[in-house]
Design a protein around this motif. Structure first.
Motif, PDB file in Angstrom:
ATOM      1  N   ARG A  12       0.798  -1.255  -0.142  1.00 40.53           N
ATOM      2  CA  ARG A  12       0.030  -0.215   0.061  1.00 40.53           C
ATOM      3  C   ARG A  12       0.857   1.117   0.208  1.00 40.53           C
ATOM      4  N   MET A  13       0.653   1.998  -0.862  1.00 38.13           N
ATOM      5  CA  MET A  13       1.501   3.215  -1.060  1.00 38.13           C
ATOM      6  C   MET A  13       0.431   4.627  -1.073  1.00 38.13           C
ATOM      7  N   LYS A  14       1.171   5.690  -0.626  1.00 39.00           N
ATOM      8  CA  LYS A  14       0.583   7.042  -0.846  1.00 39.00           C
ATOM      9  C   LYS A  14       1.286   7.814  -1.514  1.00 39.00           C
ATOM     10  N   THR A  15       2.441   7.827  -1.631  1.00 41.64           N
ATOM     11  CA  THR A  15       3.262   8.821  -2.394  1.00 41.64           C
ATOM     12  C   THR A  15       4.272   8.046  -3.422  1.00 41.64           C
ATOM     13  N   ASP A  16       4.742   8.843  -4.305  1.00 39.16           N
ATOM     14  CA  ASP A  16       5.700   8.105  -5.136  1.00 39.16           C
ATOM     15  C   ASP A  16       6.936   7.913  -4.565  1.00 39.16           C
ATOM     16  N   SER A  17       7.202   8.704  -3.625  1.00 34.22           N
ATOM     17  CA  SER A  17       8.399   8.576  -3.113  1.00 34.22           C
ATOM     18  C   SER A  17       8.472   7.067  -2.286  1.00 34.22           C
ATOM     19  N   GLU A  18       7.252   6.647  -1.811  1.00 29.08           N
ATOM     20  CA  GLU A  18       7.331   5.546  -1.041  1.00 29.08           C
ATOM     21  C   GLU A  18       7.350   4.259  -2.120  1.00 29.08           C
ATOM     22  N   VAL A  19       6.847   4.735  -3.355  1.00 27.90           N
ATOM     23  CA  VAL A  19       7.049   3.643  -4.421  1.00 27.90           C
ATOM     24  C   VAL A  19       8.721   3.429  -4.687  1.00 27.90           C
ATOM     25  N   GLU A  20       9.128   4.568  -4.815  1.00 30.23           N
ATOM     26  CA  GLU A  20      10.668   4.474  -5.177  1.00 30.23           C
ATOM     27  C   GLU A  20      11.353   3.953  -4.089  1.00 30.23           C
ATOM     28  N   ASP A  21      10.996   4.063  -2.805  1.00 32.38           N
ATOM     29  CA  ASP A  21      11.752   3.368  -1.642  1.00 32.38           C
ATOM     30  C   ASP A  21      11.502   2.044  -1.696  1.00 32.38           C
ATOM     31  N   PHE A  22      10.125   1.496  -1.943  1.00 34.04           N
ATOM     32  CA  PHE A  22       9.965   0.065  -2.258  1.00 34.04           C
ATOM     33  C   PHE A  22      10.861  -0.364  -3.170  1.00 34.04           C
ATOM     34  N   LEU A  23      10.829   0.258  -4.499  1.00 34.00           N
ATOM     35  CA  LEU A  23      11.818  -0.277  -5.468  1.00 34.00           C
ATOM     36  C   LEU A  23      13.059  -0.564  -5.330  1.00 34.00           C
ATOM     37  N   LYS A  24      13.818   0.560  -4.435  1.00 34.11           N
ATOM     38  CA  LYS A  24      15.010   0.205  -4.242  1.00 34.11           C
ATOM     39  C   LYS A  24      15.403  -0.980  -3.516  1.00 34.11           C
ATOM     40  N   HIS A  25      14.420  -1.023  -2.565  1.00 34.17           N
ATOM     41  CA  HIS A  25      14.763  -2.355  -1.535  1.00 34.17           C
ATOM     42  C   HIS A  25      14.393  -3.684  -2.363  1.00 34.17           C
ATOM     43  N   LEU A  26      13.432  -3.735  -3.149  1.00 32.27           N
ATOM     44  CA  LEU A  26      13.270  -4.875  -4.138  1.00 32.27           C
ATOM     45  C   LEU A  26      14.457  -4.971  -4.963  1.00 32.27           C
ATOM     46  N   SER A  27      14.691  -3.951  -5.473  1.00 34.91           N
ATOM     47  CA  SER A  27      15.990  -4.094  -6.312  1.00 34.91           C
ATOM     48  C   SER A  27      17.239  -4.658  -5.665  1.00 34.91           C
ATOM     49  N   ALA A  28      17.582  -3.897  -4.374  1.00 40.74           N
ATOM     50  CA  ALA A  28      18.916  -4.467  -3.647  1.00 40.74           C
ATOM     51  C   ALA A  28      18.574  -6.027  -3.441  1.00 40.74           C
ATOM     52  N   LYS A  29      17.381  -6.348  -3.133  1.00 37.72           N
ATOM     53  CA  LYS A  29      17.142  -7.744  -2.878  1.00 37.72           C
ATOM     54  C   LYS A  29      17.524  -8.532  -3.963  1.00 37.72           C
TER      55      LYS A  29
END
Length: 700
Positions: free
Chosen positions: A374-391
């Motif tokens: 669940r996301m509210k802002t684009d920056s949350e999306v970006e944060d999520f993608l960063k961690h997914l990418s790292a994984k």
DNA sequence: TGCGTGTGGTAG
DNA sequence: ATCGCTACCACACGCA
């Protein structure tokens, strides 16, 4: 076979210490409470040991924050456990001797070994009181009846409880049902012990999952038959199977396996269904057609939900009925396609032509989450993608370390070389679950399920491979922007890395990952015109940096490229992140998304950097002579590092001088390549002509 | 015809 | 409230 397995159980019962010792309450109780009460208490005890995970941690990514959420989710996800199982299996293969190639001899004997109700059996092993109770494995507890059942033991199955069902509905069928939490570490350890037992019988093991494997025992059978020429072969084979089942029972601390036997993989797998639970069954060739005829089409591998439905609409339920249809009818009239048609046409006749491939080369690595997102802002999306990418990058590198670590036979320096020679992925894809406008909340798994969604997928063929998590994050964020999805609509995301490259010039690159034929072909096509105009001796003379060359000679190709890219990055301010390389659609979408930025200097610089890096990368892999390569690269780096692009004329000048330096032919009429040529026009006057391998020329 | 991309299906 | 992953294959379609 039932009596044989009973004696197996009895003989192994006292030897459970061979595997994991059962250290918890399972065995030590001697009080007067009922087995149910004791079992429930044990389940609670196991749950409480799991901390916040199993104790009601159902919170969304928004509440928890991306980093913690991603981490916790994967630790608790059963599907993630199943999906990543091969990575752990690889570590076992790595420490073992190389498997000799399989020589197919006749007659062929294939075993299909399958653990019975694996997760449940690990939890209840060695404790008959527990084994007599109806047990399921899922996250739901006594207090909360929701949660999807992952595994039900055979007692629970008698009441009609099945995997995939909700705990609440299962309890209606079977009120005494006891639910245990997952114990992933134990599954892994138990599976490893099982596999070691399999490998003691034969090196020809084809691992399918943590509880399932094929074995080619043809040679084992042939040897046994030779040693005992007057014995009935079927009897000899069943003895081998029963011995293996006893062995598995022992090394797993009391988990039972069933074995199916047939003359190919498919038949042995069918036989296992008959063998279960805790048995052995040989499907003889002479009985194959009868046996299969009675089966439902959905029992055939590759016939799933969708194909079953298509066949049912034509009144086809059994394999007997399926056999009446021609391959052409299946392919064309039922629109199953030629491949699927051939497959099921052959399967329903007992034919299986799949090659024996015990260790297929991995072609992609991915990580996705579509629960609790669940996301509210684009920056949350970006944060999520960063961690997914790292994984996902982590997993990609770990995989490479392991698989090539074995090939390097141990020494640290050799292993370092192997890692260096791995370049990373050049295909970066993003998958997004977008909530449907009027999604029905009842069609959702709990409050944090994704519900009804559209699934979208965008990919980016990079101009050079990467193993940098931030780079992957930048790319996926760019792809997300191009999709133009509101943060609130996102219900899940996945990052997929493909086109995994290894430096073909590296000594240790022998066979683990290779460019596909098409990639290799395309690469040759792209490089050919450059080779012809590349004056090596002139470049050599032009180089005056002999000292640096000596220092640099110890670097690997990839380190050179990394150094260059590093240099390149330093020459620019923060680039706009847009996915416009090699992907026309993504390019258009990005331009549409932010027309102003797309033509900006920064954006253009980024484009040039990527193209340049690609250009140098190609050069790296195309020049075999180390000295020549390094000298050429130094020239190029020198040029590039000093270059700051502010105007188009600078860009052109840069390219011209770079080409001059490197004795490339600078051509105004860029007509170099190739089939899938793409022209990217910025708002300025420069055209970069490129195909998806990267730059192939420069125009006005 | 050949290639790249996006979507769908399948198994475990 | 309860952890809907991962890898691969096949196909349709657009493009040149």
């Amino acid at each position: 076979s039932a009596s044989a397995s009973a004696s197996a159980s009895a003989s192994a019962q006292s030897k459970t210490h061979i595997s994991t010792p059962v250290t918890d309450k399972r065995q030590r109780d001697s009080d007067s409470r009922s087995p149910e009460e004791k079992a429930k208490e044990l389940a609670e005890e196991l749950r409480s040991g799991l901390g916040p995970l199993a104790q009601g941690w159902g919170r969304s990514s928004h509440e928890v924050g991306a980093e913690k959420f991603v981490d916790t989710f994967f630790k608790a996800s059963r599907l993630h456990f199943i999906g990543t199982w091969k990575e752990r299996y690889d570590t076992l293969l790595d420490v073992m001797d190389d498997t000799p190639p399989l020589i197919e001899i006749n007659p062929r004997w294939i075993f299909h070994v399958d653990m019975d109700a694996f997760f449940a059996s690990v939890t209840t092993r060695g404790v008959p009181e527990l084994q007599r109770l109806p047990v399921v494995i899922c996250w739901g507890s006594e207090k909360s009846n929701s949660g999807e059942i992952s595994c039900a033991n055979y007692v629970a199955r008698k009441s009609g409880v099945k995997a995939g069902e909700w705990l609440s509905s299962a309890k209606e069928k079977c009120p005494t049902l006891i639910s245990f939490p997952f114990e992933f570490e134990k599954y892994t350890e138990t599976a490893m012990n099982m596999y070691k037992a399999l490998f003691r019988l034969t090196p020809h093991v084809l691992g399918l999952s943590c509880d399932e494997a094929y074995l080619d025992v043809s040679q084992v059978v042939a040897d046994a038959a030779l040693a005992n020429p007057f014995a009935d072969v079927n009897h000899v084979v069943s003895e081998i199977a029963e011995k293996l089942r006893r062995e598995i029972f022992q090394v797993t601390g009391g988990c039972t396996a069933s074995i199916g036997c047939g003359s190919n993989q498919f038949l042995s797998r069918l036989a296992t269904k008959q063998a279960k639970p805790d048995g052995y069954f040989h499907l003889e060739d002479s009985k194959v057609l009868d046996f299969i005829g009675k089966l439902n089409v959905s029992d055939l591998p590759s016939v799933g939900w969708s194909t079953t439905k298509i066949l049912k609409e034509k009144g086809i339920q059994t394999c007997f009925e399926l056999r009446k249809l021609s391959q052409k009818f299946l392919a064309q009239d039922l629109k199953l396609g030629p491949k699927t048609a051939k497959k099921i046409f052959e399967y329903c006749r007992g034919i299986d032509t799949r090659p024996w491939n015990p260790r297929p080369i991995r072609k992609s690595v991915s990580a996705q989450i579509s629960w609790g997102v669940r996301m509210k802002t684009d920056s949350e999306v970006e944060d999520f993608l960063k961690h997914l990418s790292a994984k996902v990058v982590d997993r990609m590198l770990a995989m490479f370390k392991k698989t090539s670590g074995n090939k390097a036979k141990g020494t640290a320096a050799e292993e370092a070389n192997v890692i260096r020679s791995f370049h990373g992925a050049s295909l970066v894809s993003l998958k997004v679950w977008r909530a449907k406008k009027n999604a029905n909340p009842n069609k959702r798994k709990g409050s944090l399920g994704h519900g009804q969604c559209d699934r979208l997928h965008r990919s980016l063929t990079r101009s050079f491979p990467t193993k940098d998590p931030e780079e992957v994050a930048r790319n996926t964020i760019g792809l997300f922007k191009a999709l133009k999805i509101e943060a609130e609509e996102v219900r899940g995301m996945g990052v997929i890395l493909g086109n995994l490259h290894e430096n073909k010039n590296s000594a240790s690159s022998t066979s683990v990952r290779k460019l596909s034929t098409n990639q290799a072909k395309r690469r040759r096509t792209v490089l050919e015109p450059f080779r012809n105009t590349f004056n090596l001796s002139a470049a050599l003379q032009a180089s005056t940096l002999t000292k640096d060359i000596e220092n640099l000679q110890t670097l690997s190709h990839k380190e050179m490229v990394d150094a260059i890219i590093d240099q390149l990055r330093k020459t620019k301010t923060e680039p706009e992140v847009l996915p416009f390389l090699g992907n026309k659609k993504a390019c258009e979408a990005a331009a549409f998304c932010n027309g102003e930025t797309c033509g900006s200097v920064h954006c253009f610089q980024k484009h040039m950097l990527d193209c340049t890096a690609q250009f140098l990368y190609e050069m790296c892999v195309s020049i075999d002579d180390d000295l020549v390569r390094i000298r050429c690269l130094i020239q190029a780096v020198k040029q590039i590092a000093n270059c700051i692009w502010e105007k188009d004329s600078d860009l052109n000048k840069y390219w011209q001088s770079c080409c001059d330096q490197l004795k490339f032919q600078y051509r105004e009429d860029v007509n170099v390549c190739s089939s899938s040529q793409i022209s990217y026009s910025s708002s300025r006057n420069s055209d970069i002509i490129m195909n998806s391998s990267g730059i192939v020329g420069l125009g006005k």
